[in-house]
Design a protein around this motif. Sequence first.
Motif, PDB file in Angstrom:
ATOM      1  N   GLU A  29      15.039 -47.980  26.309  1.00 32.71           N
ATOM      2  CA  GLU A  29      14.364 -48.389  25.441  1.00 32.71           C
ATOM      3  C   GLU A  29      15.064 -47.440  24.256  1.00 32.71           C
ATOM      4  O   GLU A  29      14.205 -46.309  24.029  1.00 32.71           O
ATOM      5  CB  GLU A  29      13.648 -48.932  25.364  1.00 32.71           C
ATOM      6  CG  GLU A  29      12.551 -50.228  26.234  1.00 32.71           C
ATOM      7  CD  GLU A  29      11.919 -50.805  26.278  1.00 32.71           C
ATOM      8  OE1 GLU A  29      10.922 -50.323  25.288  1.00 32.71           O
ATOM      9  OE2 GLU A  29      11.050 -52.137  27.448  1.00 32.71           O
ATOM     10  N   ALA A  30      15.373 -48.074  23.079  1.00 36.85           N
ATOM     11  CA  ALA A  30      15.357 -47.183  21.652  1.00 36.85           C
ATOM     12  C   ALA A  30      13.931 -47.422  20.937  1.00 36.85           C
ATOM     13  O   ALA A  30      13.259 -47.644  21.413  1.00 36.85           O
ATOM     14  CB  ALA A  30      16.490 -47.609  20.890  1.00 36.85           C
ATOM     15  N   PRO A  31      14.074 -46.171  19.986  1.00 37.49           N
ATOM     16  CA  PRO A  31      14.395 -44.755  20.357  1.00 37.49           C
ATOM     17  C   PRO A  31      15.161 -43.766  21.383  1.00 37.49           C
ATOM     18  O   PRO A  31      13.877 -43.571  22.099  1.00 37.49           O
ATOM     19  CB  PRO A  31      14.369 -44.355  18.745  1.00 37.49           C
ATOM     20  CG  PRO A  31      12.474 -44.485  18.729  1.00 37.49           C
ATOM     21  CD  PRO A  31      12.465 -46.139  19.589  1.00 37.49           C
ATOM     22  N   GLU A  98      13.163 -40.562  18.233  1.00 36.61           N
ATOM     23  CA  GLU A  98      12.401 -41.411  16.534  1.00 36.61           C
ATOM     24  C   GLU A  98      13.782 -41.524  15.789  1.00 36.61           C
ATOM     25  O   GLU A  98      15.301 -41.470  16.228  1.00 36.61           O
ATOM     26  CB  GLU A  98      12.632 -40.737  15.790  1.00 36.61           C
ATOM     27  CG  GLU A  98      10.747 -39.783  15.999  1.00 36.61           C
ATOM     28  CD  GLU A  98      10.144 -39.050  14.971  1.00 36.61           C
ATOM     29  OE1 GLU A  98      11.038 -38.778  14.592  1.00 36.61           O
ATOM     30  OE2 GLU A  98       9.017 -38.043  15.433  1.00 36.61           O
ATOM     31  N   ASP A  99      13.924 -42.746  14.895  1.00 39.77           N
ATOM     32  CA  ASP A  99      15.443 -43.494  14.672  1.00 39.77           C
ATOM     33  C   ASP A  99      15.799 -42.418  13.509  1.00 39.77           C
ATOM     34  O   ASP A  99      14.629 -42.095  12.725  1.00 39.77           O
ATOM     35  CB  ASP A  99      14.641 -44.881  14.371  1.00 39.77           C
ATOM     36  CG  ASP A  99      14.791 -45.964  15.096  1.00 39.77           C
ATOM     37  OD1 ASP A  99      15.179 -45.952  16.384  1.00 39.77           O
ATOM     38  OD2 ASP A  99      13.616 -47.368  15.375  1.00 39.77           O
ATOM     39  N   GLY A 100      17.359 -42.223  13.648  1.00 39.64           N
ATOM     40  CA  GLY A 100      17.394 -41.896  11.769  1.00 39.64           C
ATOM     41  C   GLY A 100      17.666 -40.258  12.533  1.00 39.64           C
ATOM     42  O   GLY A 100      17.587 -39.673  11.210  1.00 39.64           O
ATOM     43  N   GLY A 101      17.422 -39.787  13.276  1.00 38.85           N
ATOM     44  CA  GLY A 101      18.172 -38.405  13.761  1.00 38.85           C
ATOM     45  C   GLY A 101      19.012 -38.147  13.698  1.00 38.85           C
ATOM     46  O   GLY A 101      19.777 -38.589  13.620  1.00 38.85           O
ATOM     47  N   GLU A 132      19.011 -45.707  19.111  1.00 33.28           N
ATOM     48  CA  GLU A 132      18.150 -45.955  18.302  1.00 33.28           C
ATOM     49  C   GLU A 132      18.711 -48.234  17.774  1.00 33.28           C
ATOM     50  O   GLU A 132      19.332 -48.214  18.042  1.00 33.28           O
ATOM     51  CB  GLU A 132      18.612 -44.995  17.423  1.00 33.28           C
ATOM     52  CG  GLU A 132      19.742 -45.345  15.985  1.00 33.28           C
ATOM     53  CD  GLU A 132      19.798 -44.612  14.802  1.00 33.28           C
ATOM     54  OE1 GLU A 132      19.062 -43.334  14.593  1.00 33.28           O
ATOM     55  OE2 GLU A 132      20.777 -44.843  14.050  1.00 33.28           O
ATOM     56  N   ARG A 133      16.975 -48.063  17.150  1.00 34.83           N
ATOM     57  CA  ARG A 133      16.861 -49.229  16.389  1.00 34.83           C
ATOM     58  C   ARG A 133      17.570 -49.452  15.187  1.00 34.83           C
ATOM     59  O   ARG A 133      17.570 -48.083  14.305  1.00 34.83           O
ATOM     60  CB  ARG A 133      15.353 -50.306  17.139  1.00 34.83           C
ATOM     61  CG  ARG A 133      15.359 -50.337  18.363  1.00 34.83           C
ATOM     62  CD  ARG A 133      14.295 -50.989  17.901  1.00 34.83           C
ATOM     63  NE  ARG A 133      13.681 -51.480  19.366  1.00 34.83           N
ATOM     64  CZ  ARG A 133      12.767 -50.906  20.413  1.00 34.83           C
ATOM     65  NH1 ARG A 133      12.560 -49.130  19.774  1.00 34.83           N
ATOM     66  NH2 ARG A 133      12.768 -50.571  20.988  1.00 34.83           N
ATOM     67  N   GLY A 134      18.369 -50.715  14.571  1.00 27.93           N
ATOM     68  CA  GLY A 134      18.987 -50.536  13.184  1.00 27.93           C
ATOM     69  C   GLY A 134      19.216 -51.859  12.703  1.00 27.93           C
ATOM     70  O   GLY A 134      20.320 -52.380  13.828  1.00 27.93           O
ATOM     71  N   SER A 135      19.958 -51.989  11.867  1.00 27.71           N
ATOM     72  CA  SER A 135      20.705 -52.946  11.073  1.00 27.71           C
ATOM     73  C   SER A 135      22.134 -52.539  10.959  1.00 27.71           C
ATOM     74  O   SER A 135      22.047 -50.874  11.467  1.00 27.71           O
ATOM     75  CB  SER A 135      20.481 -53.002   9.924  1.00 27.71           C
ATOM     76  OG  SER A 135      21.055 -52.698   8.845  1.00 27.71           O
ATOM     77  N   PRO A 136      23.554 -53.049  10.693  1.00 29.11           N
ATOM     78  CA  PRO A 136      24.883 -52.880  11.494  1.00 29.11           C
ATOM     79  C   PRO A 136      25.502 -51.487  10.303  1.00 29.11           C
ATOM     80  O   PRO A 136      24.314 -51.351   9.173  1.00 29.11           O
ATOM     81  CB  PRO A 136      25.498 -53.935  11.464  1.00 29.11           C
ATOM     82  CG  PRO A 136      24.364 -54.870  11.913  1.00 29.11           C
ATOM     83  CD  PRO A 136      23.518 -53.910  10.905  1.00 29.11           C
ATOM     84  N   LEU A 137      25.661 -50.242  10.406  1.00 23.81           N
ATOM     85  CA  LEU A 137      26.418 -49.621   9.134  1.00 23.81           C
ATOM     86  C   LEU A 137      28.001 -49.912   9.137  1.00 23.81           C
ATOM     87  O   LEU A 137      28.633 -50.298  10.029  1.00 23.81           O
ATOM     88  CB  LEU A 137      25.835 -48.021  10.391  1.00 23.81           C
ATOM     89  CG  LEU A 137      24.670 -47.044  10.672  1.00 23.81           C
ATOM     90  CD1 LEU A 137      24.859 -46.153  11.136  1.00 23.81           C
ATOM     91  CD2 LEU A 137      24.099 -47.881   9.983  1.00 23.81           C
TER      92      LEU A 137
END
Length: 429
Positions: A29-31, A98-101, A132-137
């Motif tokens: 599982e992310a992150p 962590e997200d955003g690393g 990681e989790r997040g919205s599309p880039l």
Amino acid sequence: MQCLAGHLNHPLRLPLAGEIHARPFMVLEAPARISHLAIHADDDPAVHDRRLAALCARFGVAAPAAGAQHFFHDFGHFRLKWERHTEFSTFSFVEAGEDGGDFQLTALRHVPADWLATLQGTVIVASHLIAERGSPLGIADRRLKRLFPLPPLVGSQVLSGGEIWTDFQVGPDGFSKFLIRDIDLRESQMGRLVQRLGEIETYLMMALLALPLAREGAGLLGRIEEDLSELGSRMSSLDIDGDAEGLLRELSRLDGRLRAQSFRTGYRFSAAQAYYRIVGARIGELREQRIEGVPTVGEFMERRLAPAMDTCRSVAARQEALAGKIGRSNDMLRTRVNLAQERQSQSVLASLSRSASRQLQLQQAVEGLSVVAISYYGIGLAAYALKALKGWGWAIPVDQAVGLLLPLVAAATWLGIRRLHRRLHTASS
């Protein structure tokens, strides 16, 4: 409920059933941060077990039994998934993140440095992955430019809920990098996605192992083709009494060089095609959707990997075609050598026939002399016998009797010799 007794099973039933569940997907599982290593060591398959056992021993963990195909364990700071394949084994180290690393902190930092040093010269793939989790880039995102500063940037939407980014570049630290974003992935899809990306890069590199051999082989095949062309010219100008055996020896030398090259590259070329098919299958499982402005993983592989595999296929086909040409030339030369040998045999047989004819003529001449000689000695003995009888008082005219006996003795001698010859001829046939 009735239970099937173990002795009723086919001896291979349980091992074959286990193959269906071999190498299960990692639950992830992310992150998370993942470090993936693929170790190539086909000369000593047991080294894969030893390296895993050495790593487990450093953390006081029981290693799997020798010959195991996969292994999963939680080592505390990281989780390890190990898989063994025919020519290589893979180590996937997973750490919660962590997200955003970025790629400064990796799961591999928890692995002992001295154990990593034992892998010297065997690492065919090394990669760091961030999940990681997040919205599309978007392609213009500054973070993508920072993580992947060198072109080409490759990206796509996958599995109807994920996004992957990479440049397939091996950085100064020796690792390639992947960014995986969980936008709307379902349960267990992240683990499948991480494993598929690791497999794509690993099978990609294993397929490309054939490319240096193909380039080297192309030069060797060119030299063999030049030598074969020269031999062909010499064959076309060779008369029936020419040195075909010398050309045959040179052709056999070329055939030996080509066979040695084929033995050295045959397995590698066939393995490359198998790995290439697996890469295509793994890319298909990603179910990629294009992100405007960047190529997908499938498009990148089609442009970069497909030409390399075409080169390997063309060199393999060229080897086979050249082997066929050498085989046909070999057959032609052997036919010419056989014809020359037949001509020599006919010449020898003709010489033997002439010799036998002369021997027969000589034998007939000797036979006539033999009749005269035997008749002479026979008449001499008869004369002595007649003289003895005359001395004992017999009134025998010796000279007249010898004259009468002469044709009779000669005829009897000739008939006896002819009869002896017929007996010998019958016995030999």
